[in-house]
Design an enzyme around this catalytic site. Structure first.
Site, PDB file in Angstrom:
ATOM      1  N   ASP A   1     -18.523  -0.154  11.307  1.00 52.89           N
ATOM      2  CA  ASP A   1     -17.067  -0.084  11.135  1.00 52.89           C
ATOM      3  C   ASP A   1     -16.668   1.013  10.156  1.00 52.89           C
ATOM      4  O   ASP A   1     -15.747   0.833   9.364  1.00 52.89           O
ATOM      5  CB  ASP A   1     -16.475  -1.433  10.669  1.00 52.89           C
ATOM      6  CG  ASP A   1     -14.976  -1.337  10.416  1.00 52.89           C
ATOM      7  OD1 ASP A   1     -14.299  -0.652  11.185  1.00 52.89           O
ATOM      8  OD2 ASP A   1     -14.489  -1.926   9.435  1.00 52.89           O
TER       9      ASP A   1
ATOM     10  N   GLU B   1       0.827  -1.210   0.000  1.00 54.90           N
ATOM     11  CA  GLU B   1       0.000   0.000   0.000  1.00 54.90           C
ATOM     12  C   GLU B   1       0.860   1.258   0.000  1.00 54.90           C
ATOM     13  O   GLU B   1       0.360   2.376   0.049  1.00 54.90           O
ATOM     14  CB  GLU B   1      -0.944   0.009   1.210  1.00 54.90           C
ATOM     15  CG  GLU B   1      -2.074  -0.994   1.079  1.00 54.90           C
ATOM     16  CD  GLU B   1      -3.156  -0.885   2.148  1.00 54.90           C
ATOM     17  OE1 GLU B   1      -3.007  -0.092   3.093  1.00 54.90           O
ATOM     18  OE2 GLU B   1      -4.152  -1.623   2.040  1.00 54.90           O
TER      19      GLU B   1
ATOM     20  N   THR C   1       0.632   1.653  10.812  1.00 55.64           N
ATOM     21  CA  THR C   1       0.647   1.404   9.366  1.00 55.64           C
ATOM     22  C   THR C   1       0.674   2.701   8.567  1.00 55.64           C
ATOM     23  O   THR C   1       0.934   2.686   7.373  1.00 55.64           O
ATOM     24  CB  THR C   1      -0.619   0.632   8.953  1.00 55.64           C
ATOM     25  OG1 THR C   1      -1.768   1.370   9.378  1.00 55.64           O
ATOM     26  CG2 THR C   1      -0.665  -0.741   9.574  1.00 55.64           C
TER      27      THR C   1
ATOM     28  N   ASN D   1     -12.972   3.819  13.621  1.00 49.95           N
ATOM     29  CA  ASN D   1     -14.241   3.314  14.140  1.00 49.95           C
ATOM     30  C   ASN D   1     -14.188   3.121  15.658  1.00 49.95           C
ATOM     31  O   ASN D   1     -13.125   2.847  16.213  1.00 49.95           O
ATOM     32  CB  ASN D   1     -14.576   1.974  13.479  1.00 49.95           C
ATOM     33  CG  ASN D   1     -13.514   0.927  13.761  1.00 49.95           C
ATOM     34  OD1 ASN D   1     -12.439   0.966  13.178  1.00 49.95           O
ATOM     35  ND2 ASN D   1     -13.791  -0.012  14.653  1.00 49.95           N
TER      36      ASN D   1
ATOM     37  N   GLU E   1      -9.594  -2.668  15.591  1.00 48.20           N
ATOM     38  CA  GLU E   1     -10.266  -3.960  15.718  1.00 48.20           C
ATOM     39  C   GLU E   1      -9.788  -4.701  16.963  1.00 48.20           C
ATOM     40  O   GLU E   1     -10.106  -5.872  17.165  1.00 48.20           O
ATOM     41  CB  GLU E   1     -10.007  -4.812  14.470  1.00 48.20           C
ATOM     42  CG  GLU E   1     -10.891  -4.449  13.293  1.00 48.20           C
ATOM     43  CD  GLU E   1     -10.718  -3.009  12.831  1.00 48.20           C
ATOM     44  OE1 GLU E   1      -9.582  -2.600  12.551  1.00 48.20           O
ATOM     45  OE2 GLU E   1     -11.718  -2.279  12.773  1.00 48.20           O
TER      46      GLU E   1
ATOM     47  N   ARG F   1       1.947   2.436   4.746  1.00 42.70           N
ATOM     48  CA  ARG F   1       1.436   3.379   3.746  1.00 42.70           C
ATOM     49  C   ARG F   1       2.439   4.445   3.337  1.00 42.70           C
ATOM     50  O   ARG F   1       2.079   5.426   2.704  1.00 42.70           O
ATOM     51  CB  ARG F   1       0.116   3.992   4.221  1.00 42.70           C
ATOM     52  CG  ARG F   1      -0.919   2.920   4.436  1.00 42.70           C
ATOM     53  CD  ARG F   1      -2.322   3.381   4.559  1.00 42.70           C
ATOM     54  NE  ARG F   1      -3.153   2.206   4.787  1.00 42.70           N
ATOM     55  CZ  ARG F   1      -3.306   1.626   5.981  1.00 42.70           C
ATOM     56  NH1 ARG F   1      -2.741   2.130   7.052  1.00 42.70           N
ATOM     57  NH2 ARG F   1      -4.038   0.542   6.098  1.00 42.70           N
TER      58      ARG F   1
END
Lengths: 188, 556
Positions: free
Chosen positions: B283, B40, B139, B241, B157, B95
């Protein structure tokens, strides 16, 4: 007379025989005890013959028992195993319903994996999950790939139907190959 | 920086490659990152060097563009902990690196921020930001503004308590840290906090809008791109989220998750906040990009930020006050009917509200949203916004989640399904003033990578089958395409090389949440695998394989 008794007797035997799948020791081992399984992680052992292994038999006791497998299924969600391994298809963790086992697919291997963790992200649950529950979890994990008897494996969920039920899963015994080794995933 | 500029437009003034000659584009060189996970990241060019960072184990490579074939100058391996892979929800992605003042900055999956000497590859400092045993990973690409490195934590999460932190670029020491949940003091809400809507006014809303103590594992992770407005000295970033996904376990608005913060760069004090999705149901992280644009709106010049949210709305927000000027649908949505502009709240459709233990069918959009992290580009030349996005719906069932630190905290079974039309991805050109789509390209799979717009009137992007494409910015006509070795989910870069020529670079290597079925060897028989994404992506295994290759293109 005998003509009635004989089939009835056979029927009774069959019914009682089926109870074996429920038979279990009601008092679990103390929480902190661990069985001493002598198990190899690989089929490779120099020379002729497989690696030397010795199992205590506890694995079979759990794997052949519907109660333990059902408890394992409950605990699988309870301890958030499904958060990484989903309903067997995997996510951040590898799938558990296929025939590829990075760290061994025997129940003793799976118990070791849960207890000790594995280097690429599997946490160690020793001291966090009681030992008999680890065995129940491992027995359920075996059922996800059809590796326990059909009359022991759980039926379909009451919830969203994500995959064929464990007792409809075709047998897929562990195959020692087919996974990309970590060394192929990253430069050394 | 991966966003090209502080405003995050991803618009390049380079025009040597244009709509006429792009058909001649050819490969200049390639480079294997040696890691076959989701790529990514964004290649970064500074002077005569190209920098690129791999997914876990996050190796930073420097390639010498002044030499034929761009040979490797050096590589730096932060030796990130392998165990961190187990608490990264959606593949082990990174990223991108960023550059400032002779240093390359990037984050590692095991939650360290690293500064490396851009010339030599020598480590300058390494600061621990998070704890993987609590489910914290990193990330995002850092943003460097003035002398501060802005970084945030992932783990929405895993029941983390999200935060953003500013580090001193020279020493790596923490300057300020602001949480996304909890008491005002921790969130850095003080006298200068002036939100536009009443729903965001009040004391300690980061506690009061949660069940007792639920804010302590309430999510609100920070993993998107940060933008910066030097005139106001404000940074803008979204919060993730709320945790768990199951909304039945957290009645209340769940502040300050799933929204956007404007903060003073120097002090971290919040200036305003707007919640895209109060009491998020599906989410929908609020982390998508906030692109800073100056517009003439109803005859008035307005300083705005543009944000395509996961909820399917394209927001235009006054970035000085936090007022929503407009919010139009760019995606088919049936779970809400848009924003009430007087209160700022999304109007939820009652029968798409998840109830524990009941399977809701055909909720649009899906959990990854109408659009996930994949950054859009804004062309000053065409005046259009180019949005790479999904076309997905889902079935959802809320389940009770147990909070066990360092393990997933989700509480939902999800199955994603293709949206209306059957295709799963789109690249759309959007007219901000008219509030409507100008053209769109349908893709079989989600468009999970970023977009670059150039002054040559071109848009570059890749698809998950592996095609890297150049598109006419005004018509959407595909003018050139090249099939790379694996699916593309990366961010394209265009740069002027040391030879004065324009180049275009992209990483090929499928993965991320959408592509983890391939990068993580998942089993397609379980539709709920990868948090429900596998259900829609079953065919991806028949289309592409893992990869990790940098491709660089130029004109002959």
């Amino acid at each position: 007379m005998n003509r009635i008794v004989a089939p009835a007797g056979i029927f009774l035997l069959l019914v009682l025989g089926a109870c074996e799948r429920e038979e279990r020791a009601f008092r679990a081992d103390p929480i902190a005890t661990e069985t001493e399984e002598k198990i190899a992680l690989v089929p490779l052992s120099p020379g002729s013959g497989p690696p030397v292994e010795h199992r205590t038999g506890k694995g079979k006791e759990y794997e052949d028992n519907a109660y333990h497998v059902a408890q394992g299924k409950r605990l699988y969600t309870w301890f958030n195993c499904n958060g990484c391994h989903s309903n067997g298809g995997g996510g951040s963790g590898p799938p558990l319903m296929d025939d590829r086992w990075i760290y061994g697919g025997q129940i003793e291997n799976i118990v070791q994996t849960i207890r000790e963790g594995r280097p690429n992200g599997m946490p160690s649950f020793r001291g966090k999950v009681p030992d008999d529950q680890i065995w129940e979890l491992a027995a359920y994990v075996r059922s996800m790939s059809g590796n326990v008897a059909k009359d022991v494996a759980p039926g379909r969920n009451d919830d969203m139907h994500p995959r064929p039920a464990e007792n409809r899963e075709p047998d897929s015994p562990p195959v020692a190959g087919g996974s990309i080794p970590p060394s192929a995933e990253m430069p050394q | 920086m991966p966003t090209k500029n502080y405003a995050g437009t991803r618009y390049s003034e380079l025009a040597e490659i244009n709509t006429e000659n792009v058909k001649n584009l050819q490969v200049a060189f390639t480079f294997s990152l040696g890691v076959n996970r989701g790529q990514e990241s964004s290649p970064l060019v500074v002077g005569g060097t190209l920098y690129v960072v791999s997914p876990y184990p996050n190796i930073l490579y420097a390639l010498d563009l002044t030499q034929p074939g761009a040979p490797l100058k050096w590589q730096y391996n932060p030796k990130a902990m392998a165990a961190s892979q187990g608490v990264a929800c959606c593949d082990t992605v990174n990223r991108g690196p960023t550059y400032a003042d002779g240093k390359i900055f990037f984050n590692t999956l095991d939650a360290y921020t690293v500064a490396v000497n851009a010339e030599t590859g020598e480590e300058l400092w390494k600061t621990k930001i998070g704890e993987i045993n609590m489910g914290e990973t990193m990330t995002m690409a850092p943003l460097v503004a003035k002398d501060k490195v802005l970084v945030g934590i992932s783990g929405g999460e895993y029941g983390v308590r999200g935060f953003i932190e500013a580090l001193d670029a020279n020493t790596g020491r923490s300057v300020w840290k602001a949480y996304s949940t909890g008491p005002d003091q921790d969130v850095k809400i003080g006298p200068s906090f002036k939100p536009f809507y009443d729903q965001d006014k009040g004391k300690d809303l980061g506690v009061a809008t949660w069940p007792p103590s639920a804010w302590q594992q309430g999510g609100g992770s920070v993993w998107g791109f940060v933008t910066y407005d030097p005139d106001q000295n404000l940074i803008f970033y979204g919060t993730g989220n709320p945790g768990p996904w199951n909304p039945n376990q957290r009645p209340g608005d769940n502040k300050w998750t799933a929204g956007v913060f404007a903060r003073d760069l120097d002090t971290g004090e919040a200036r305003w906040y707007y919640q895209w999705n109060a009491h998020d149901l599906h989410d929908w992280d609020g982390i998508n990009e906030n692109i800073l644009v100056d517009l003439t709106w109803n005859g008035q010049p307005r300083k705005v930020l543009v944000h395509p949210d996961r909820n399917g709305l394209l927001y235009i927000v006054d970035r000085t006050t936090g007022e929503v000027l407009s919010a139009n649908f760019y995606h088919a949505v049936n779970s809400h009917t848009g924003v009430d502009l007087s209160t700022g709240k999304v109007k939820v459709v009652a029968d798409k509200y998840p109830v524990q233990g009941r399977v809701l069918r055909g909720v649009c959009p899906t959990a990854p949203g109408a659009k996930d992290w994949s950054p859009s580009a804004f062309s000053h030349k065409s005046g259009l916004l180019y949005i790479p996005h999904n076309n997905l719906c889902m079935d959802w069932e809320s389940m009770e989640a147990n909070y066990i630190a360092g393990t997933p905290y989700v509480g939902a079974e999800v199955r994603s399904i293709p949206g209306p039309g059957g295709h799963m991805g789109e690249l759309s050109a959007w007219d901000l003033i008219q509030g409507k789509e100008v053209w769109t390209i349908n893709e079989r799979f989600p468009v999970w990578g970023g977009v670059v717009a150039t002054a040559g009137d071109l848009i570059f992007y890749g698809n998950m089958e592996g095609w890297f494409k150049a598109v006419d910015a005004r018509t959407g006509e595909v003018l050139w395409q090249f099939k790379t070795s694996s699916g593309i989910i990366g961010q394209p870069t265009t740069y002027r090389g040391p030879d004065g020529k324009q180049y275009v670079a992209i990483l090929s290597g499928v993965g991320g949440w959408a592509g983890s079925i391939v990068s993580g060897d998942l089993d397609p028989r379980d539709g709920t695998a990868a948090l429900g994404f596998v259900n829609a992506m079953r065919d991806l295994k028949n289309v592409t394989t893992k990869g990790g290759t940098l491709y660089v293109f130029k004109l002959p």
